[in-house]
Design a protein around this motif. Structure first.
Motif, mmCIF file in Angstrom:
data_model
loop_
_atom_site.group_PDB
_atom_site.id
_atom_site.type_symbol
_atom_site.label_atom_id
_atom_site.label_comp_id
_atom_site.label_asym_id
_atom_site.label_seq_id
_atom_site.Cartn_x
_atom_site.Cartn_y
_atom_site.Cartn_z
ATOM 1 N N SER A 55 -3.506 4.522 4.160
ATOM 2 C CA SER A 55 -4.083 4.005 2.812
ATOM 3 C C SER A 55 -3.139 3.862 1.814
ATOM 4 C CB SER A 55 -5.210 4.845 2.378
ATOM 5 O OG SER A 55 -4.864 6.195 1.974
ATOM 6 N N ASP A 56 -1.957 4.503 2.006
ATOM 7 C CA ASP A 56 -0.779 4.518 1.052
ATOM 8 C C ASP A 56 -0.076 3.047 1.089
ATOM 9 O OD1 ASP A 56 -0.203 7.937 1.340
ATOM 10 O OD2 ASP A 56 -1.313 6.957 -0.350
ATOM 11 N N THR A 57 -0.394 2.334 2.383
ATOM 12 C CA THR A 57 0.308 0.812 2.484
ATOM 13 C C THR A 57 0.084 0.061 1.269
ATOM 14 O OG1 THR A 57 0.142 1.207 4.908
ATOM 15 C CG2 THR A 57 0.485 -0.925 4.017
ATOM 16 N N GLY A 58 1.181 -0.441 1.155
ATOM 17 C CA GLY A 58 1.230 -1.640 -0.062
ATOM 18 C C GLY A 58 2.604 -1.775 -0.530
ATOM 19 N N ILE A 59 2.724 -2.792 -1.423
ATOM 20 C CA ILE A 59 3.995 -3.082 -2.392
ATOM 21 C C ILE A 59 3.916 -2.121 -3.458
ATOM 22 C CG2 ILE A 59 5.254 -4.834 -3.341
ATOM 23 C CD1 ILE A 59 3.852 -7.109 -1.502
ATOM 24 N N TYR A 60 5.215 -1.596 -3.713
ATOM 25 C CA TYR A 60 5.154 -0.557 -4.751
ATOM 26 C C TYR A 60 6.346 -1.034 -5.708
ATOM 27 C CZ TYR A 60 2.736 3.017 -2.222
ATOM 28 O OH TYR A 60 1.832 3.945 -1.602
#
Length: 124
Positions: free
Chosen positions: A89-94
């Motif tokens: 669930s931490d997947t993403g663009i930061y």
């Protein structure tokens, strides 16, 4: 010209760690509050953590506390986000961004300069 460059993202297995970097040029990162944000696929951008000018930090979201740590290295003009025990669930663009008000904030409209982002993918 003010510019942010994020780096350090990549593919990591659940439970792994990454350290993201936000390097700035054109201004001093310790002259303003700097926030780390993330945007998961299909979701709105959300604030993850923020560091104020005096070095005090805030991590947003109980699910992040104890896993994500923001820090600043004045000598290299870089802000870091250390992420431990990563979840899918931490997947993403930061992204890193600086505020208009010189204080940490939870709304994206309070931030003006943004980096281009770095992709974090947590997958087995």
């Amino acid at each position: 010209q003010l510019q942010f460059v994020e780096s350090g993202g990549g593919l990591v297995q659940p439970g792994g760690s990454l350290r993201l970097s936000c390097a700035a040029s054109g201004f001093r990162l310790d002259s303003n509050a700097i926030g780390w944000w993330r945007q998961a696929p299909g979701k709105e951008r959300e604030v993850v953590s923020c560091i104020n000018r005096n070095g005090s930090v805030t991590t947003y979201g109980n699910f992040l506390k104890g896993r994500f740590t923001i820090s600043r290295e004045n000598a290299t003009n870089t802000v870091y986000l250390l992420m431990d025990r990563l979840r899918v669930s931490d997947t993403g663009i930061y992204y890193c961004a600086t505020t208009k008000t010189f204080k940490c904030a939870v709304d994206a409209t309070s931030y003006d300069y943004w980096g281009q982002g770095t992709q974090v993918t947590v997958s087995a």
